[in-house]
Design an enzyme around this catalytic site. Structure first.
Site, PDB file in Angstrom:
ATOM      1  N   SER A 137      41.124  48.170  41.963  1.00  0.00           N
ATOM      2  CA  SER A 137      42.142  47.111  41.932  1.00  0.00           C
ATOM      3  C   SER A 137      42.913  47.063  40.622  1.00  0.00           C
ATOM      4  O   SER A 137      44.000  46.494  40.567  1.00  0.00           O
ATOM      5  CB  SER A 137      41.487  45.750  42.172  1.00  0.00           C
ATOM      6  OG  SER A 137      40.453  45.524  41.243  1.00  0.00           O
TER       7      SER A 137
ATOM      8  N   ASP B  58      42.410  36.278  37.141  1.00  0.00           N
ATOM      9  CA  ASP B  58      41.506  35.648  38.102  1.00  0.00           C
ATOM     10  C   ASP B  58      40.074  36.003  37.729  1.00  0.00           C
ATOM     11  O   ASP B  58      39.840  36.480  36.624  1.00  0.00           O
ATOM     12  CB  ASP B  58      41.861  36.031  39.548  1.00  0.00           C
ATOM     13  CG  ASP B  58      41.634  37.514  39.826  1.00  0.00           C
ATOM     14  OD1 ASP B  58      41.110  38.231  38.946  1.00  0.00           O
ATOM     15  OD2 ASP B  58      41.975  37.968  40.940  1.00  0.00           O
TER      16      ASP B  58
ATOM     17  N   HIS C 263      40.184  40.050  37.244  1.00  0.00           N
ATOM     18  CA  HIS C 263      41.284  40.909  36.779  1.00  0.00           C
ATOM     19  C   HIS C 263      42.018  40.374  35.552  1.00  0.00           C
ATOM     20  O   HIS C 263      42.147  39.168  35.383  1.00  0.00           O
ATOM     21  CB  HIS C 263      42.279  41.101  37.925  1.00  0.00           C
ATOM     22  CG  HIS C 263      41.626  41.667  39.155  1.00  0.00           C
ATOM     23  ND1 HIS C 263      41.291  40.895  40.237  1.00  0.00           N
ATOM     24  CD2 HIS C 263      41.203  42.917  39.419  1.00  0.00           C
ATOM     25  CE1 HIS C 263      40.698  41.657  41.147  1.00  0.00           C
ATOM     26  NE2 HIS C 263      40.623  42.890  40.677  1.00  0.00           N
TER      27      HIS C 263
END
Ligand SMILES: *[C@@H]1O[C@H](CO)[C@@H](O)[C@H](O)[C@H]1NC(C)=O
Ligand SMILES: *[C@@H]1O[C@H](CO)[C@@H](O)[C@H](O)[C@H]1NC(C)=O
Ligand SMILES: *[C@@H]1O[C@H](CO)[C@@H](O)[C@H](O)[C@H]1NC(C)=O
Length: 362
Positions: free
Chosen positions: A39, A327, A330
């Site tokens: 990600s 978040d 991340h």
């Protein structure tokens, strides 16, 4: 007559274009960037995985992206794949799954991004929710075949040898391990688990090498124990030491793997970026780097905004540039941008044996 002239001009133009090494981003330092990973580098592949719950194509993700668009990037704005492309003078490589299956190899020449949120070195990490690294390499193998077919073998090899292959992987495998049962950890102690990751990676990187890659930019894992979801589990809100130690071990293992590869294959070069070292400095001396909040996520709900992911009902902070984390897992765009700059331009102990700018210039 006039149309004949136009026609031969066009032919000439096409020939010139082909000659200059696959047109036409004249300003690029390398012809293309191919990205593998999780990600931290996904620019929209998971949007195409209908059954996956690992997604970021909804607000408040993208709140600082041009047009406030939730593109599938796990963050408030651009991520490391964007920043590295930008520094190389190239547009961000498009997500592999966004490239229509009936488009030909010309779609692959400018670079492709295979990274997928949740992906790991191991197929078992978030299986069915993402494109695991092995599958990413399968996709790349298709791309390689198409390039060889379109450009011819020699042209394709020379194109790929000049291109940069960015790899950002490992965090998800280790996060899974850290969260697994103590029984599982007894069965497979930390060092042994890391060794198994590095050994898988050994085969994976060699496979990419055998498909033409010569310049590897490996982005090592960060202090994963300091991400808000890990801190939240500690009464003192401190970093999870086991997770951070593991990341250091993994980075050591990857470094020696890359060293060995460069010794075995004289035409292979690499740049390794120690994200753990760089990001721990931001966390330990936030003011020096312009950060005010190192523990809590900007977007989320609950303790440290880490109990609930960044979803539309979550709240998000007013100032994203003073938060390290966007978040519960991340980094913010600011953090990603600073880390990318270090990887691109700085030197040891952060990035070695050369930085990405030097790798590009080889
Ligand atoms: C490949 O795609 C490009 C752009 O879509 C097109 O101009 C070209 O004619 C196609 N070539 C072949 C061989 O299909
Ligand atoms: C919790 O945080 C403290 C620092 O505040 C640290 O010393 C300790 O190792 C952490 N606990 C775990 C389980 O990592
Ligand atoms: C946001 O944080 C940055 C970095 O600390 C700071 O320079 C900036 O002034 C802050 N912006 C606002 C509106 O508070």
């Amino acid at each position: 007559m006039a149309s004949k002239l136009t026609c031969s001009c066009l032919v000439l133009l096409v020939l010139v274009c082909m000659g200059c090494g696959i047109c036409c981003y004249g300003e690029g330092m390398v012809p293309a960037v191919y990205v593998f990973g999780d990600s931290l580098a996904d620019v929209g592949n998971n949007n195409h995985l209908d059954l996956s719950i690992i997604k970021a194509d909804f607000p408040h993700n993208g709140v600082d992206y041009p047009g406030r668009k939730a593109t599938g990037r796990f963050g408030n704005g651009k991520n490391s794949a964007d920043f590295l492309a930008e520094k190389l003078g190239l547009p961000t490589s498009p997500p592999y799954l966004s490239i229509s299956s009936n488009s030909n190899a010309s779609a692959f020449v400018d670079g492709v991004n295979f990274a997928s949120g949740g992906a790991g070195v191991l197929d078992s990490t978030n299986s069915d929710q993402c494109i695991a690294l092995n599958k990413q390499i399968d996709y790349y193998s298709t791309v390689y075949g198409a390039l060889v077919q379109q450009l011819g073998s020699d042209q394709a090899q020379s194109h790929l040898a000049k291109s940069i292959f960015v790899i950002v992987i490992g965090s998800n495998d280790m996060l899974h391990y850290v969260k697994s049962s103590s029984q599982n950890k007894l069965k497979s102690p930390q060092q042994q688990f890391v060794d198994s990751l590095v050994s898988s990676l050994d085969g994976q990187l060699k496979r990419i090498y055998n498909l033409g890659a010569r310049k590897f930019a490996f982005i090592g894992t960060g202090p994963i124990g300091c991400c808000p979801s890990m801190r939240k589990q500690n009464k003192t809100e401190g970093c999870n030491q086991e997770a951070n130690d593991m990341s250091v071990l993994y980075n050591k293992g990857v470094t020696s793997l890359l060293q060995n590869m460069a010794t075995d294959f004289g035409d292979m070069s690499y740049s390794f970026f120690d994200t753990s070292l760089a990001l721990l400095e931001y966390i330990q001396q936030p003011a020096t780097y312009g950060f005010a909040e190192v523990k809590a996520a900007c977007c989320g709900l609950g303790d440290l905004n880490a109990k609930i992911a960044c979803i539309p009902i979550s709240t998000y902070c007013a100032n994203r540039s003073d938060h390290i984390f966007w978040d519960f897992y991340h980094p913010t765009e600011t953090t990603a941008g600073m880390l990318s700059s270090t990887a691109f331009d700085e030197s040891a102990p952060y990035v070695y044996p050369m930085n990405i700018r030097q790798l590009a210039a080889l």
